[in-house]
Scaffold this motif. Structure first.
Motif, mmCIF file in Angstrom:
data_model
loop_
_atom_site.group_PDB
_atom_site.id
_atom_site.type_symbol
_atom_site.label_atom_id
_atom_site.label_comp_id
_atom_site.label_asym_id
_atom_site.label_seq_id
_atom_site.Cartn_x
_atom_site.Cartn_y
_atom_site.Cartn_z
ATOM 1 N N ARG A 128 0.834 -1.201 0.000
ATOM 2 C CA ARG A 128 0.000 0.000 0.000
ATOM 3 C C ARG A 128 0.870 1.253 0.000
ATOM 4 O O ARG A 128 1.891 1.325 0.688
ATOM 5 N N ASP A 174 -2.007 5.591 3.141
ATOM 6 C CA ASP A 174 -2.294 5.151 4.506
ATOM 7 C C ASP A 174 -3.746 5.440 4.863
ATOM 8 O O ASP A 174 -4.486 6.104 4.135
ATOM 9 N N ASP A 175 -4.161 4.919 6.029
ATOM 10 C CA ASP A 175 -5.551 5.065 6.467
ATOM 11 C C ASP A 175 -5.927 6.522 6.697
ATOM 12 O O ASP A 175 -7.081 6.910 6.483
ATOM 13 N N GLU A 176 -4.979 7.337 7.137
ATOM 14 C CA GLU A 176 -5.290 8.747 7.388
ATOM 15 C C GLU A 176 -5.676 9.461 6.095
ATOM 16 O O GLU A 176 -6.592 10.292 6.085
ATOM 17 N N LYS A 177 -5.011 9.105 4.988
ATOM 18 C CA LYS A 177 -5.323 9.746 3.711
ATOM 19 C C LYS A 177 -6.700 9.303 3.222
ATOM 20 O O LYS A 177 -7.487 10.112 2.697
ATOM 21 N N VAL A 178 -7.013 8.021 3.393
ATOM 22 C CA VAL A 178 -8.328 7.526 3.007
ATOM 23 C C VAL A 178 -9.411 8.213 3.827
ATOM 24 O O VAL A 178 -10.444 8.641 3.298
ATOM 25 N N GLU A 179 -9.175 8.345 5.138
ATOM 26 C CA GLU A 179 -10.150 9.024 6.002
ATOM 27 C C GLU A 179 -10.342 10.474 5.578
ATOM 28 O O GLU A 179 -11.461 10.993 5.580
ATOM 29 N N GLU A 180 -9.261 11.134 5.174
ATOM 30 C CA GLU A 180 -9.369 12.521 4.729
ATOM 31 C C GLU A 180 -10.279 12.641 3.503
ATOM 32 O O GLU A 180 -11.135 13.530 3.426
ATOM 33 N N ILE A 230 -11.529 4.680 -3.772
ATOM 34 C CA ILE A 230 -11.940 4.962 -2.390
ATOM 35 C C ILE A 230 -13.444 5.163 -2.328
ATOM 36 O O ILE A 230 -14.125 4.634 -1.435
ATOM 37 N N PHE A 257 -16.346 2.767 -0.251
ATOM 38 C CA PHE A 257 -17.229 3.272 0.801
ATOM 39 C C PHE A 257 -18.643 3.573 0.289
ATOM 40 O O PHE A 257 -19.447 4.134 1.034
#
Length: 364
Positions: free
Chosen positions: A89, A92-98, A133, A137
């Motif tokens: 990957r 990271d998860d923070e970028k996806v959450e953003e 992304i 979701f």
């Protein structure tokens, strides 16, 4: 003395393994890779060496050796492809959450919703990554749907009444959904249609000529799916009364008649009320305000529009009415009722959740 190579471990099959391998070979839907691997193992179990098996199955000796060894190590599970790790990957998860938070809680400058390109420029990712992304979701910013919450004070009672008719109709009674499709336009294209051809859809001009309108009164029998319909040039209580007389003649005299209608003023005039009183076997059930989705004939109107009206070309109201009659006749030749599945409690619970979600979305 000739070289014999490295000694090979004997390959013996249990009865269940042999049966599974033979099924893999016989089944038409087995993948070709799995069928070939099963043949290799069966041939090796028959005592053949790798060279002979490779020649018989037209594969290389390393291929035979690979699947022989995999089977000896992992048995049947060894014949399936191992999962591949893929590339590591880079997001990271923070970028996806953003991305998700910005999609749900913000809008771009000068627009009402994000596009993939705008979001990609804003967060520094590629448009294809933004698309992945969003798909993961279930986000579709480009789509917008409509809704209307009924404010009818008798909403609960009316929903229970009508849904009860659909799911548990009374004995010795016909349940009919009645409504009008008004202002149906007889439209003729300004130029001839270009018919469909292989590789090309039917084409028509966007402009048209109007040749008048008509109104269709229709009654859908909930149990059988049959439709009684009549076109009128006007949409008044007098036409509705004439249609009720037609329905009265169509329904056997020994049956009670429960009709589901909306709250249009035509259905509540003194003329109609007097007619209903003079015909005691008729019982009217009104849908809630803004609740026409409870009337099943609306779904039949949708089929009529899609199959006959929308793409039709009619040079007069007579042609249009003839086309509507033909659709009704074709529908009644093989009637198919709509199947109502949700109970009143399920519908009301869904409406309650939706209303609460609406309030929560706009809470301070």
């Amino acid at each position: 003395m000739p070289r014999t190579g490295r000694p090979k471990a004997p390959l013996e099959l249990r009865p269940d393994e042999r049966a599974a391998l033979e099924r893999n070979v016989r089944r038409q839907r087995t993948s070709q890779h799995l069928a070939l691997r099963s043949r290799i193992v069966l041939a090796c179990a028959a005592g053949k060496d790798n060279k002979t098996v490779a020649a018989d199955l037209r594969v290389t000796r390393p291929t035979v050796g690979k699947w022989r060894a995999r089977f000896l190590r992992d048995r049947l599970d060894g014949l399936f492809d191992e999962p591949r790790p893929g590339a590591p990957r880079t997001i990271d998860d923070e970028k996806v959450e953003e991305v998700v938070v910005k999609t749900l809680e913000t809008t771009p400058k000068g627009a009402t919703h994000w596009s993939r390109a705008e979001m990609a420029r804003h967060v520094g990712l590629s448009p294809s990554t933004i698309g992945r992304i969003w798909r993961a979701f279930g986000l579709k910013p480009h789509r917008c749907e409509t809704f209307t919450l009924s404010k009818d004070p008798l909403l609960v009672e009316k929903v229970r009444d009508i849904v009860g008719l659909y799911l548990n109709p009374p004995d010795r009674a016909a349940v009919l959904c009645i409504d009008e499709k008004s202002q149906i336009q007889a439209l003729d294209r300004t130029q001839p249609l270009l018919p469909m051809r292989p590789g090309q859809a039917e084409r028509r001009t966007p402009d048209y000529m109007r040749h008048g309108t008509t109104t269709l009164f229709a009654a859908l029998d909930v149990k059988t799916g049959e439709v009684v319909g009549r076109c009128f040039r006007r949409h008044r209580a007098s036409e509705f009364k004439k249609f009720l007389v037609l329905v009265d003649e169509a329904v056997p005299a020994d049956l009670q008649v429960h009709i589901v209608v909306d709250n249009y003023a035509t259905h509540k005039t003194p003329l109609i009320q007097r007619w209903i009183v003079s015909h005691p076997r008729f019982h009217m059930h009104f849908t809630p305000t803004k609740g026409s989705w409870l009337n099943q004939v609306e779904r039949w109107f949708g089929l009529l529009s899609a199959r006959t009206i929308k793409r039709g070309s009619h040079r007069s109201t007579l042609e249009l009415e003839r086309a509507i009659r033909e659709h009704i006749e074709a529908s009644n030749e093989k009637p198919k009722p709509f199947v109502w599945t949700k109970t009143a409690d399920q519908i009301l619970a869904s409406m309650r959740r939706f209303a609460q979600g609406t309030l929560d979305a706009h809470a301070d």
